[in-house]
Design a protein around this motif. Structure first.
Motif, PDB file in Angstrom:
ATOM      1  N   ALA A 178       0.832  -1.204   0.000  1.00 17.24           N
ATOM      2  CA  ALA A 178       0.000   0.000   0.000  1.00 17.24           C
ATOM      3  C   ALA A 178       0.870   1.258   0.000  1.00 17.24           C
ATOM      4  CB  ALA A 178      -0.923   0.002   1.224  1.00 17.24           C
ATOM      5  N   PHE A 179       2.088   1.140   0.508  1.00 17.88           N
ATOM      6  CA  PHE A 179       3.002   2.285   0.540  1.00 17.88           C
ATOM      7  C   PHE A 179       3.779   2.439  -0.773  1.00 17.88           C
ATOM      8  CE2 PHE A 179       3.636   4.121   4.925  1.00 17.88           C
ATOM      9  CZ  PHE A 179       2.427   3.664   5.415  1.00 17.88           C
ATOM     10  N   GLY A 180       3.600   1.480  -1.680  1.00 13.90           N
ATOM     11  CA  GLY A 180       4.224   1.601  -2.993  1.00 13.90           C
ATOM     12  C   GLY A 180       5.585   0.927  -3.129  1.00 13.90           C
ATOM     13  N   PHE A 181       5.976   0.127  -2.140  1.00 17.32           N
ATOM     14  CA  PHE A 181       7.238  -0.621  -2.274  1.00 17.32           C
ATOM     15  C   PHE A 181       7.043  -1.757  -3.270  1.00 17.32           C
ATOM     16  CE2 PHE A 181       7.598   1.200   1.988  1.00 17.32           C
ATOM     17  CZ  PHE A 181       8.920   1.616   2.028  1.00 17.32           C
ATOM     18  N   GLU A 182       8.068  -1.989  -4.100  1.00 15.01           N
ATOM     19  CA  GLU A 182       8.004  -3.107  -5.052  1.00 15.01           C
ATOM     20  C   GLU A 182       9.237  -3.953  -4.870  1.00 15.01           C
ATOM     21  OE1 GLU A 182       7.684  -1.147  -8.820  1.00 15.01           O
ATOM     22  OE2 GLU A 182       5.589  -0.580  -8.449  1.00 15.01           O
ATOM     23  N   TRP A 183       9.056  -5.217  -4.472  1.00 13.71           N
ATOM     24  CA  TRP A 183      10.222  -6.069  -4.256  1.00 13.71           C
ATOM     25  C   TRP A 183      10.420  -7.013  -5.424  1.00 13.71           C
ATOM     26  CZ3 TRP A 183       6.098  -5.722  -0.821  1.00 13.71           C
ATOM     27  CH2 TRP A 183       5.203  -6.794  -0.822  1.00 13.71           C
ATOM     28  N   ASP A 184      11.652  -7.502  -5.541  1.00 11.97           N
ATOM     29  CA  ASP A 184      12.005  -8.393  -6.648  1.00 11.97           C
ATOM     30  C   ASP A 184      11.862  -9.846  -6.199  1.00 11.97           C
ATOM     31  OD1 ASP A 184      13.063  -6.521  -8.771  1.00 11.97           O
ATOM     32  OD2 ASP A 184      14.284  -5.896  -7.065  1.00 11.97           O
ATOM     33  N   GLY A 185      11.216 -10.640  -7.028  1.00 11.90           N
ATOM     34  CA  GLY A 185      11.112 -12.076  -6.771  1.00 11.90           C
ATOM     35  C   GLY A 185      10.135 -12.372  -5.650  1.00 11.90           C
ATOM     36  N   PRO A 186       9.978 -13.684  -5.382  1.00 15.39           N
ATOM     37  CA  PRO A 186       9.036 -14.085  -4.332  1.00 15.39           C
ATOM     38  C   PRO A 186       9.579 -13.770  -2.932  1.00 15.39           C
ATOM     39  CG  PRO A 186      10.151 -16.013  -5.276  1.00 15.39           C
ATOM     40  CD  PRO A 186      10.641 -14.809  -6.036  1.00 15.39           C
ATOM     41  N   VAL A 187       8.669 -13.627  -1.969  1.00 14.94           N
ATOM     42  CA  VAL A 187       9.067 -13.418  -0.574  1.00 14.94           C
ATOM     43  C   VAL A 187       9.677 -14.724  -0.048  1.00 14.94           C
ATOM     44  CG1 VAL A 187       8.215 -12.860   1.743  1.00 14.94           C
ATOM     45  CG2 VAL A 187       7.141 -11.810  -0.268  1.00 14.94           C
ATOM     46  N   VAL A 188      10.813 -14.627   0.611  1.00 17.21           N
ATOM     47  CA  VAL A 188      11.424 -15.806   1.242  1.00 17.21           C
ATOM     48  C   VAL A 188      10.957 -15.857   2.693  1.00 17.21           C
ATOM     49  CG1 VAL A 188      13.626 -16.736   2.074  1.00 17.21           C
ATOM     50  CG2 VAL A 188      13.441 -15.892  -0.270  1.00 17.21           C
ATOM     51  N   ARG A 241      -2.805   6.042   5.225  1.00 12.86           N
ATOM     52  CA  ARG A 241      -2.180   7.363   5.067  1.00 12.86           C
ATOM     53  C   ARG A 241      -0.670   7.218   4.860  1.00 12.86           C
ATOM     54  NH1 ARG A 241      -2.515  10.888   9.281  1.00 12.86           N
ATOM     55  NH2 ARG A 241      -2.686  12.661   7.882  1.00 12.86           N
ATOM     56  N   PRO A 242      -0.302   6.651   3.697  1.00 12.50           N
ATOM     57  CA  PRO A 242       1.136   6.404   3.477  1.00 12.50           C
ATOM     58  C   PRO A 242       1.966   7.675   3.353  1.00 12.50           C
ATOM     59  CG  PRO A 242      -0.170   5.672   1.564  1.00 12.50           C
ATOM     60  CD  PRO A 242      -1.144   6.098   2.614  1.00 12.50           C
ATOM     61  N   LEU A 243       1.443   8.719   2.742  1.00  9.62           N
ATOM     62  CA  LEU A 243       2.289   9.888   2.458  1.00  9.62           C
ATOM     63  C   LEU A 243       2.832  10.583   3.709  1.00  9.62           C
ATOM     64  CD1 LEU A 243       0.603  11.315  -0.773  1.00  9.62           C
ATOM     65  CD2 LEU A 243       2.934  10.420  -0.548  1.00  9.62           C
ATOM     66  N   PRO A 244       2.007  10.835   4.735  1.00  7.55           N
ATOM     67  CA  PRO A 244       2.578  11.459   5.936  1.00  7.55           C
ATOM     68  C   PRO A 244       3.639  10.588   6.613  1.00  7.55           C
ATOM     69  CG  PRO A 244       0.164  11.567   5.976  1.00  7.55           C
ATOM     70  CD  PRO A 244       0.543  10.711   4.809  1.00  7.55           C
ATOM     71  N   ALA A 245       3.441   9.277   6.603  1.00  8.78           N
ATOM     72  CA  ALA A 245       4.423   8.385   7.244  1.00  8.78           C
ATOM     73  C   ALA A 245       5.723   8.367   6.452  1.00  8.78           C
ATOM     74  CB  ALA A 245       3.844   6.970   7.354  1.00  8.78           C
ATOM     75  N   LEU A 246       5.616   8.345   5.120  1.00  8.64           N
ATOM     76  CA  LEU A 246       6.825   8.354   4.289  1.00  8.64           C
ATOM     77  C   LEU A 246       7.579   9.674   4.459  1.00  8.64           C
ATOM     78  CD1 LEU A 246       5.357   6.653   1.094  1.00  8.64           C
ATOM     79  CD2 LEU A 246       7.177   5.716   2.558  1.00  8.64           C
ATOM     80  N   ARG A 247       6.821  10.734   4.552  1.00 13.85           N
ATOM     81  CA  ARG A 247       7.446  12.048   4.752  1.00 13.85           C
ATOM     82  C   ARG A 247       8.187  12.083   6.103  1.00 13.85           C
ATOM     83  NH1 ARG A 247       6.831  17.469   3.258  1.00 13.85           N
ATOM     84  NH2 ARG A 247       7.227  18.847   5.012  1.00 13.85           N
ATOM     85  N   ALA A 248       7.549  11.526   7.133  1.00 11.99           N
ATOM     86  CA  ALA A 248       8.174  11.496   8.469  1.00 11.99           C
ATOM     87  C   ALA A 248       9.462  10.659   8.429  1.00 11.99           C
ATOM     88  CB  ALA A 248       7.196  10.927   9.493  1.00 11.99           C
ATOM     89  N   ALA A 249       9.418   9.527   7.713  1.00 10.18           N
ATOM     90  CA  ALA A 249      10.623   8.680   7.608  1.00 10.18           C
ATOM     91  C   ALA A 249      11.735   9.448   6.899  1.00 10.18           C
ATOM     92  CB  ALA A 249      10.291   7.389   6.855  1.00 10.18           C
ATOM     93  N   PHE A 250      11.355  10.206   5.878  1.00  8.48           N
ATOM     94  CA  PHE A 250      12.343  11.015   5.145  1.00  8.48           C
ATOM     95  C   PHE A 250      12.997  12.045   6.054  1.00  8.48           C
ATOM     96  CE2 PHE A 250      13.310  11.572   0.608  1.00  8.48           C
ATOM     97  CZ  PHE A 250      13.071  10.264   0.256  1.00  8.48           C
ATOM     98  N   GLU A 292       3.998  19.342  -1.508  1.00  7.82           N
ATOM     99  CA  GLU A 292       3.446  18.037  -1.135  1.00  7.82           C
ATOM    100  C   GLU A 292       3.201  17.202  -2.385  1.00  7.82           C
ATOM    101  OE1 GLU A 292       2.868  16.338   1.713  1.00  7.82           O
ATOM    102  OE2 GLU A 292       3.952  18.053   2.525  1.00  7.82           O
ATOM    103  N   PRO A 293       3.725  15.974  -2.448  1.00 11.25           N
ATOM    104  CA  PRO A 293       3.401  15.155  -3.620  1.00 11.25           C
ATOM    105  C   PRO A 293       1.908  14.826  -3.633  1.00 11.25           C
ATOM    106  CG  PRO A 293       4.851  13.976  -2.075  1.00 11.25           C
ATOM    107  CD  PRO A 293       4.587  15.311  -1.485  1.00 11.25           C
ATOM    108  N   ALA A 294       1.353  14.810  -4.834  1.00 12.19           N
ATOM    109  CA  ALA A 294      -0.090  14.588  -4.948  1.00 12.19           C
ATOM    110  C   ALA A 294      -0.439  13.110  -4.865  1.00 12.19           C
ATOM    111  CB  ALA A 294      -0.585  15.171  -6.268  1.00 12.19           C
ATOM    112  N   SER A 295       0.542  12.251  -5.135  1.00 12.14           N
ATOM    113  CA  SER A 295       0.253  10.815  -5.151  1.00 12.14           C
ATOM    114  C   SER A 295       1.499  10.055  -4.714  1.00 12.14           C
ATOM    115  CB  SER A 295      -0.113  10.382  -6.574  1.00 12.14           C
ATOM    116  OG  SER A 295       1.037  10.564  -7.402  1.00 12.14           O
ATOM    117  N   LEU A 296       1.294   8.759  -4.444  1.00 10.82           N
ATOM    118  CA  LEU A 296       2.432   7.909  -4.078  1.00 10.82           C
ATOM    119  C   LEU A 296       3.442   7.844  -5.214  1.00 10.82           C
ATOM    120  CD1 LEU A 296       1.017   4.787  -2.237  1.00 10.82           C
ATOM    121  CD2 LEU A 296       2.800   6.342  -1.428  1.00 10.82           C
TER     122      LEU A 296
END
Ligand code: GLU
Length: 303
Positions: free
Chosen positions: A68-78, A251-260, A271-275
């Protein structure tokens, strides 16, 4: 600092002991952007190694939140729960080569006989010469040496530790039969071909043990970068509160901003308009070099 000739491969390795909290989000963001800004892969490993500490549904919940936060991982989850045979083989190899030995000591005996180190009681070496007569093996330990193990952390700078003095011979298979984090993480980082590890500095004192295991098992060592861990204004680890501070999947955007902000990255002027917009901006502006070389850093939610 690494001269690893292999192409960049990073990873995120959460333990499913609860919902994704702010500290984990920080590690996810930094490992992801460090990998992606260097055209690297980013793999996902669920460290479900310790069923008694797991919260049912937490693994799926963490993955859903990351998605939901927009992370994209490579390959299957181990999943580490499916990797037991690999850990068993590595432990067997270490035992056969006498790098590991069986230990009969209980936690209580070690606490009574050992000195206290930063990471718990230091094993006094009781079973190192062999099991005392009449005692049954409980755990499997690594024989350490007095030499210093050092590495250059990309964020924290030089780190040096004598494992024998500061930790003592450490457990790779616990008395309850479960394989220890130190062994599993090393076996899996090697098996997944991980070249760069970016994670919280709460694990920095584990790194010398992991480097030592890599050398015993004949694995290449990845490069390490340890992020400051979130603390409150008084300098206390936020782990408890952080667990009660799950990130809001809606609410991914405020959390991502806080992490940044926590990682000393300049936030976007507008403010970015989208993920999508956030990640595009993040990829263009991310700078691992801005992360402060401290093991802890305060964070005020909303501040
Ligand atoms: N599973 C560990 C944790 O969630 C992280 C392990 C690692 O990154 O090496 O704290």
């Amino acid at each position: 600092m690494t001269t690893d000739p292999r192409p960049y491969r990073g990873r995120f390795a959460p333990s499913p002991t609860g919902a994704l909290h702010f500290g984990s989000l920080v590690a996810a963001v930094a490992s992801y952007l460090d990998a992606r800004t260097r055209q690297g892969q980013w793999l996902m490993r669920m460290e479900d190694l310790d069923p008694p500490r797991e919260v049912p549904g937490a693994a799926d919940n963490i993955l859903r939140t990351l998605e939901a936060f927009g992370f994209e991982w490579d390959g299957p989850v181990v999943y580490q729960s499916q990797r037991q045979e690999a850990y068993r083989q590595a432990a067997q190899q270490l035992l056969e080569q006498a790098h590991a030995y069986e230990c009969a000591c209980s936690r209580r005996e070690i606490t009574l006989a050992g000195r206290m180190g930063e990471e718990g009681p230091i094993y006094p070496g009781t079973c190192r010469p062999g099991l005392p007569a009449g005692r049954q093996p409980r755990s499997l330990r690594i024989r350490t040496h007095a030499g210093v193990i050092g590495f250059h952390d990309r964020i924290q700078g030089p780190v040096r530790q004598s494992i024998e003095k500061e930790t003592g011979d450490f457990v790779i298979r616990r008395a309850d039969g479960l394989f220890a984090y130190q062994l599993a993480v090393v076996v899996d980082d090697a098996w997944q071909g991980i070249t760069h590890i970016v994670r919280g500095a709460d694990l920095i004192l584990s790194t010398p043990r992991q480097l030592y295991l890599q050398s015993l098992l004949g694995y290449p060592s990845p490069g390490y970068a340890h992020l400051p861990v979130v603390v409150d204004d008084a300098g206390n680890k936020l782990s408890k509160q952080a667990k009660s501070m799950p990130v809001d999947i809606r609410r991914p955007l405020p959390a991502l901003r806080a992490a940044f902000l926590f990682l000393h990255q300049a936030p976007p002027e507008e403010e970015p308009a989208s993920l999508d917009e956030f990640w595009q901006w993040a990829l263009e502006n991310w700078d691992t070099g801005r992360i402060p070389g401290r093991r802890t850093a305060p964070f005020r939610p909303g501040g």
